[in-house]
Design a protein around this motif. Structure first.
Motif, PDB file in Angstrom:
ATOM      1  N   ALA A  26       3.545  10.293 -14.633  1.00  0.00           N
ATOM      2  CA  ALA A  26       4.520   9.937 -15.670  1.00  0.00           C
ATOM      3  C   ALA A  26       5.588   9.007 -15.107  1.00  0.00           C
ATOM      4  O   ALA A  26       5.979   8.027 -15.759  1.00  0.00           O
ATOM      5  CB  ALA A  26       5.166  11.201 -16.233  1.00  0.00           C
ATOM      6  N   GLN A  27       6.066   9.297 -13.919  1.00  0.00           N
ATOM      7  CA  GLN A  27       7.106   8.448 -13.303  1.00  0.00           C
ATOM      8  C   GLN A  27       6.626   7.014 -13.138  1.00  0.00           C
ATOM      9  O   GLN A  27       7.319   6.067 -13.515  1.00  0.00           O
ATOM     10  CB  GLN A  27       7.500   9.022 -11.940  1.00  0.00           C
ATOM     11  CG  GLN A  27       8.524   8.157 -11.203  1.00  0.00           C
ATOM     12  CD  GLN A  27       8.799   8.651  -9.800  1.00  0.00           C
ATOM     13  OE1 GLN A  27       8.606   9.832  -9.495  1.00  0.00           O
ATOM     14  NE2 GLN A  27       9.258   7.768  -8.927  1.00  0.00           N
ATOM     15  N   ILE A  28       5.431   6.843 -12.588  1.00  0.00           N
ATOM     16  CA  ILE A  28       4.908   5.496 -12.348  1.00  0.00           C
ATOM     17  C   ILE A  28       4.642   4.779 -13.674  1.00  0.00           C
ATOM     18  O   ILE A  28       5.004   3.609 -13.844  1.00  0.00           O
ATOM     19  CB  ILE A  28       3.628   5.566 -11.489  1.00  0.00           C
ATOM     20  CG1 ILE A  28       3.992   6.025 -10.076  1.00  0.00           C
ATOM     21  CG2 ILE A  28       2.924   4.213 -11.449  1.00  0.00           C
ATOM     22  CD1 ILE A  28       2.811   6.226  -9.168  1.00  0.00           C
ATOM     23  N   ALA A  29       4.034   5.479 -14.621  1.00  0.00           N
ATOM     24  CA  ALA A  29       3.722   4.857 -15.915  1.00  0.00           C
ATOM     25  C   ALA A  29       4.986   4.406 -16.638  1.00  0.00           C
ATOM     26  O   ALA A  29       5.047   3.287 -17.169  1.00  0.00           O
ATOM     27  CB  ALA A  29       2.929   5.841 -16.783  1.00  0.00           C
ATOM     28  N   ILE A  30       6.004   5.260 -16.653  1.00  0.00           N
ATOM     29  CA  ILE A  30       7.253   4.919 -17.343  1.00  0.00           C
ATOM     30  C   ILE A  30       7.918   3.716 -16.691  1.00  0.00           C
ATOM     31  O   ILE A  30       8.387   2.799 -17.374  1.00  0.00           O
ATOM     32  CB  ILE A  30       8.210   6.132 -17.359  1.00  0.00           C
ATOM     33  CG1 ILE A  30       7.656   7.236 -18.255  1.00  0.00           C
ATOM     34  CG2 ILE A  30       9.599   5.722 -17.848  1.00  0.00           C
ATOM     35  CD1 ILE A  30       8.395   8.548 -18.129  1.00  0.00           C
ATOM     36  N   GLN A  31       7.960   3.701 -15.354  1.00  0.00           N
ATOM     37  CA  GLN A  31       8.622   2.588 -14.659  1.00  0.00           C
ATOM     38  C   GLN A  31       7.883   1.273 -14.888  1.00  0.00           C
ATOM     39  O   GLN A  31       8.517   0.221 -15.067  1.00  0.00           O
ATOM     40  CB  GLN A  31       8.738   2.893 -13.169  1.00  0.00           C
ATOM     41  CG  GLN A  31       9.763   3.955 -12.857  1.00  0.00           C
ATOM     42  CD  GLN A  31      10.109   4.046 -11.378  1.00  0.00           C
ATOM     43  OE1 GLN A  31      10.556   5.084 -10.902  1.00  0.00           O
ATOM     44  NE2 GLN A  31       9.913   2.977 -10.628  1.00  0.00           N
ATOM     45  N   VAL A  32       6.555   1.312 -14.883  1.00  0.00           N
ATOM     46  CA  VAL A  32       5.781   0.085 -15.124  1.00  0.00           C
ATOM     47  C   VAL A  32       6.046  -0.439 -16.532  1.00  0.00           C
ATOM     48  O   VAL A  32       6.304  -1.634 -16.736  1.00  0.00           O
ATOM     49  CB  VAL A  32       4.271   0.342 -14.915  1.00  0.00           C
ATOM     50  CG1 VAL A  32       3.451  -0.848 -15.396  1.00  0.00           C
ATOM     51  CG2 VAL A  32       3.978   0.610 -13.445  1.00  0.00           C
ATOM     52  N   ILE A  33       5.999   0.449 -17.521  1.00  0.00           N
ATOM     53  CA  ILE A  33       6.216   0.047 -18.920  1.00  0.00           C
ATOM     54  C   ILE A  33       7.619  -0.508 -19.114  1.00  0.00           C
ATOM     55  O   ILE A  33       7.804  -1.573 -19.732  1.00  0.00           O
ATOM     56  CB  ILE A  33       5.976   1.248 -19.861  1.00  0.00           C
ATOM     57  CG1 ILE A  33       4.497   1.629 -19.873  1.00  0.00           C
ATOM     58  CG2 ILE A  33       6.445   0.921 -21.283  1.00  0.00           C
ATOM     59  CD1 ILE A  33       4.201   2.935 -20.568  1.00  0.00           C
ATOM     60  N   LEU A  34       8.629   0.173 -18.570  1.00  0.00           N
ATOM     61  CA  LEU A  34      10.015  -0.282 -18.740  1.00  0.00           C
ATOM     62  C   LEU A  34      10.252  -1.614 -18.052  1.00  0.00           C
ATOM     63  O   LEU A  34      10.910  -2.503 -18.604  1.00  0.00           O
ATOM     64  CB  LEU A  34      10.990   0.768 -18.202  1.00  0.00           C
ATOM     65  CG  LEU A  34      11.118   2.069 -19.001  1.00  0.00           C
ATOM     66  CD1 LEU A  34      12.144   2.988 -18.352  1.00  0.00           C
ATOM     67  CD2 LEU A  34      11.519   1.794 -20.447  1.00  0.00           C
ATOM     68  N   ASN A  35       9.724  -1.783 -16.838  1.00  0.00           N
ATOM     69  CA  ASN A  35       9.943  -3.030 -16.111  1.00  0.00           C
ATOM     70  C   ASN A  35       9.339  -4.222 -16.842  1.00  0.00           C
ATOM     71  O   ASN A  35       9.992  -5.263 -17.020  1.00  0.00           O
ATOM     72  CB  ASN A  35       9.363  -2.916 -14.700  1.00  0.00           C
ATOM     73  CG  ASN A  35       9.576  -4.173 -13.876  1.00  0.00           C
ATOM     74  OD1 ASN A  35       8.774  -5.105 -13.922  1.00  0.00           O
ATOM     75  ND2 ASN A  35      10.667  -4.212 -13.146  1.00  0.00           N
ATOM     76  N   ILE A  36       8.089  -4.077 -17.281  1.00  0.00           N
ATOM     77  CA  ILE A  36       7.429  -5.181 -17.991  1.00  0.00           C
ATOM     78  C   ILE A  36       8.115  -5.447 -19.329  1.00  0.00           C
ATOM     79  O   ILE A  36       8.288  -6.601 -19.738  1.00  0.00           O
ATOM     80  CB  ILE A  36       5.935  -4.858 -18.183  1.00  0.00           C
ATOM     81  CG1 ILE A  36       5.235  -4.810 -16.826  1.00  0.00           C
ATOM     82  CG2 ILE A  36       5.267  -5.888 -19.088  1.00  0.00           C
ATOM     83  CD1 ILE A  36       3.783  -4.383 -16.887  1.00  0.00           C
ATOM     84  N   ALA A  37       8.541  -4.381 -20.015  1.00  0.00           N
ATOM     85  CA  ALA A  37       9.224  -4.537 -21.298  1.00  0.00           C
ATOM     86  C   ALA A  37      10.551  -5.272 -21.141  1.00  0.00           C
ATOM     87  O   ALA A  37      10.931  -6.080 -21.993  1.00  0.00           O
ATOM     88  CB  ALA A  37       9.450  -3.175 -21.941  1.00  0.00           C
ATOM     89  N   VAL A  38      11.263  -5.007 -20.046  1.00  0.00           N
ATOM     90  CA  VAL A  38      12.539  -5.690 -19.793  1.00  0.00           C
ATOM     91  C   VAL A  38      12.305  -7.172 -19.541  1.00  0.00           C
ATOM     92  O   VAL A  38      13.005  -8.035 -20.092  1.00  0.00           O
ATOM     93  CB  VAL A  38      13.272  -5.045 -18.600  1.00  0.00           C
ATOM     94  CG1 VAL A  38      14.401  -5.954 -18.108  1.00  0.00           C
ATOM     95  CG2 VAL A  38      13.847  -3.695 -18.993  1.00  0.00           C
ATOM     96  N   VAL A  39      11.321  -7.492 -18.702  1.00  0.00           N
ATOM     97  CA  VAL A  39      11.028  -8.898 -18.389  1.00  0.00           C
ATOM     98  C   VAL A  39      10.631  -9.658 -19.650  1.00  0.00           C
ATOM     99  O   VAL A  39      11.017 -10.810 -19.848  1.00  0.00           O
ATOM    100  CB  VAL A  39       9.918  -8.993 -17.316  1.00  0.00           C
ATOM    101  CG1 VAL A  39       9.472 -10.439 -17.135  1.00  0.00           C
ATOM    102  CG2 VAL A  39      10.415  -8.429 -15.988  1.00  0.00           C
ATOM    103  N   ALA A  40       9.885  -9.000 -20.531  1.00  0.00           N
ATOM    104  CA  ALA A  40       9.460  -9.628 -21.794  1.00  0.00           C
ATOM    105  C   ALA A  40      10.542  -9.558 -22.866  1.00  0.00           C
ATOM    106  O   ALA A  40      10.330 -10.027 -23.985  1.00  0.00           O
ATOM    107  CB  ALA A  40       8.185  -8.960 -22.300  1.00  0.00           C
ATOM    108  N   ASN A  41      11.691  -8.960 -22.549  1.00  0.00           N
ATOM    109  CA  ASN A  41      12.821  -8.786 -23.466  1.00  0.00           C
ATOM    110  C   ASN A  41      12.437  -7.968 -24.702  1.00  0.00           C
ATOM    111  O   ASN A  41      12.959  -8.181 -25.803  1.00  0.00           O
ATOM    112  CB  ASN A  41      13.403 -10.138 -23.903  1.00  0.00           C
ATOM    113  CG  ASN A  41      14.828  -9.995 -24.430  1.00  0.00           C
ATOM    114  OD1 ASN A  41      15.614  -9.190 -23.909  1.00  0.00           O
ATOM    115  ND2 ASN A  41      15.173 -10.760 -25.446  1.00  0.00           N
ATOM    116  N   VAL A  42      11.530  -7.005 -24.517  1.00  0.00           N
ATOM    117  CA  VAL A  42      11.175  -6.086 -25.591  1.00  0.00           C
ATOM    118  C   VAL A  42      12.239  -5.007 -25.735  1.00  0.00           C
ATOM    119  O   VAL A  42      12.482  -4.505 -26.832  1.00  0.00           O
ATOM    120  CB  VAL A  42       9.786  -5.457 -25.322  1.00  0.00           C
ATOM    121  CG1 VAL A  42       9.448  -4.393 -26.359  1.00  0.00           C
ATOM    122  CG2 VAL A  42       8.722  -6.541 -25.298  1.00  0.00           C
ATOM    123  N   ILE A  43      12.869  -4.635 -24.618  1.00  0.00           N
ATOM    124  CA  ILE A  43      13.956  -3.657 -24.609  1.00  0.00           C
ATOM    125  C   ILE A  43      15.120  -4.239 -23.807  1.00  0.00           C
ATOM    126  O   ILE A  43      14.932  -5.191 -23.047  1.00  0.00           O
ATOM    127  CB  ILE A  43      13.513  -2.307 -23.996  1.00  0.00           C
ATOM    128  CG1 ILE A  43      13.090  -2.497 -22.535  1.00  0.00           C
ATOM    129  CG2 ILE A  43      12.404  -1.677 -24.819  1.00  0.00           C
ATOM    130  CD1 ILE A  43      12.803  -1.192 -21.810  1.00  0.00           C
TER     131      ILE A  43
END
Length: 393
Positions: free
Chosen positions: A333-350
């Motif tokens: 869960a830790q790795i999955a959440i961090q990967v999703i959040l990091n990519i989402a930030v770079v793409a300006n989704v969040i």
């Protein structure tokens, strides 16, 4: 005599059962670490040469932490993970001590206006250790409760155990607080039979994300959001409007992603890393990866993380007990959440949350403790009986 020989055979059979080792997981982790070193060098060499007159500065430091973490991973992977149970409560209370030292003593080191580092001989981020502590504590409690966790009062009690530490982290570091809360959420979701409340809560969180721009000013007035967090939301909604301030990093990251095309400009050929993307080797390294290796390279990296998660799922499914299964689920869960959040930030989704990309971004504490967690997952895999053993028994 016959009894003694039977005992010997049982011991040998038990020993053989412990020979299973998830080499696929270990090789995947090594690959991601080596790929991370390549990307850190590519993203940071220009800045490191200007600042430290050594283009290898960041990658050398990262390599040292990875070697230490890899050694810890190998040692921990050969130990019985059940030994960790006795450390769950002491480590939990140690985290309170570390947060007190971080927030209220000169040992706390400020970075970007927030105290996130603790210097006690060595400098590290306590929040990385807190993630491990709460995974361990939650796994221990869930194992002790068993099916009793389906009683909402017991589930609520577990959340109340974790909540003070989560709130303490969130007050100082919102992104880490979100990650830790997400880890507990997923661990409970996996083990609790009635899941409708989890879907409701997840829907509520998505609604809050979409309503954040409209509610942000109100949340600041009532004290739930701080001014700098409001600024991140405003930048997220319209980065062009804040192009010379908070939106600069977001826009430069998007330029990097867009200019890479499908196959990218080639490894080492990024232009945005030449002082345009601030701290390109940290949170925004995914944008440099997209610029140099294109969408194809980004898809390959994401596929590697998906394979890693697949291995976690297989280990969790075949773990000898609930404790081992929950440890692996928490790490996954830790790795999955961090990967999703990091990519989402770079793409300006969040909005920008300051989350690193596991194994890829620069960060000594993060990668060393992640490798320690990989050792725990491998330790659980090392206790799985091979199919042949199960058939013999």
């Amino acid at each position: 005599m016959a009894t003694a020989s039977a005992a010997v055979r049982h011991k040998k059979r038990k020993k053989r059962a412990h020979l299973y080792y998830d080499y696929e997981l270990m090789i995947s982790v090594i690959f991601l670490c080596l790929f991370g070193l390549i990307m850190i060098y590519s993203a940071s060499s220009y800045t490191a040469q200007l600042t430290y007159e050594k283009s290898w500065y960041y990658v050398q430091r990262q390599a040292v932490f990875e070697l230490v973490g890899f050694a810890a991973m190998l040692v921990v992977s050969k130990l019985d993970y059940h030994r960790l149970r006795k450390w769950a409560v002491p480590l939990y209370f140690l985290c309170y001590v570390l947060m007190f030292l971080l927030l209220f003593t000169p040992l706390g080191v400020s970075s970007h206006g927030k105290k996130r580092w603790l210097r006690v001989g060595v400098q590290f981020q306590p929040t990385e250790l807190i993630k491990i502590a709460l995974i361990l504590l939650t796994a221990t409690i869930l194992d002790n409760l068993g099916t009793k966790i389906n009683d909402w009062r017991r589930a609520l009690r577990l959340i109340l155990y974790c909540m003070p530490l989560i709130l303490l982290v969130t007050k100082n570091n919102l992104s880490s607080g979100i990650i830790i809360a997400g880890i507990i959420f997923i661990m409970l979701f996996v083990v609790v039979e009635k899941s409708r409340w989890f879907y409701l809560l997840f829907g509520l969180m998505l609604a809050m994300l979409f309503l954040a721009p409209k509610l942000s000013t109100l949340l600041v007035r009532i004290g739930l959001l701080k001014e700098y967090q409001l600024g991140r939301i405003l930048v997220w909604v319209d980065p062009v409007k804040y192009a010379k301030s908070g939106g600069y990093q977001v826009l430069q990251g998007l330029y990097a992603v867009g200019s890479g095309g499908f196959f990218g400009k080639g490894l080492g050929q990024s232009l945005q890393k030449l002082g345009f993307v601030p701290e390109a080797q940290n949170d925004m390294i995914f944008s440099i990866l997209c610029e140099e290796l294109g969408l194809f390279g980004a898809f390959c990296m994401i596929a590697m993380f998906l394979f890693l998660i697949f291995r976690f799922v297989k280990i969790a499914q075949n773990a000898p007990d609930l404790f081992g299964s929950m440890l692996v689920i928490g790490i996954m869960a830790q790795i999955a959440i961090q990967v999703i959040l990091n990519i989402a930030v770079v793409a300006n989704v969040i909005p920008n949350t300051g989350v690193t990309l596991p194994f890829i971004s620069y960060g000594g504490t993060s990668v060393a403790l992640l490798l320690f967690e990989m050792g725990i997952a491998l330790s659980v895999s090392n206790q799985i009986s091979p199919p042949s053993e199960n058939r013999e028994e």
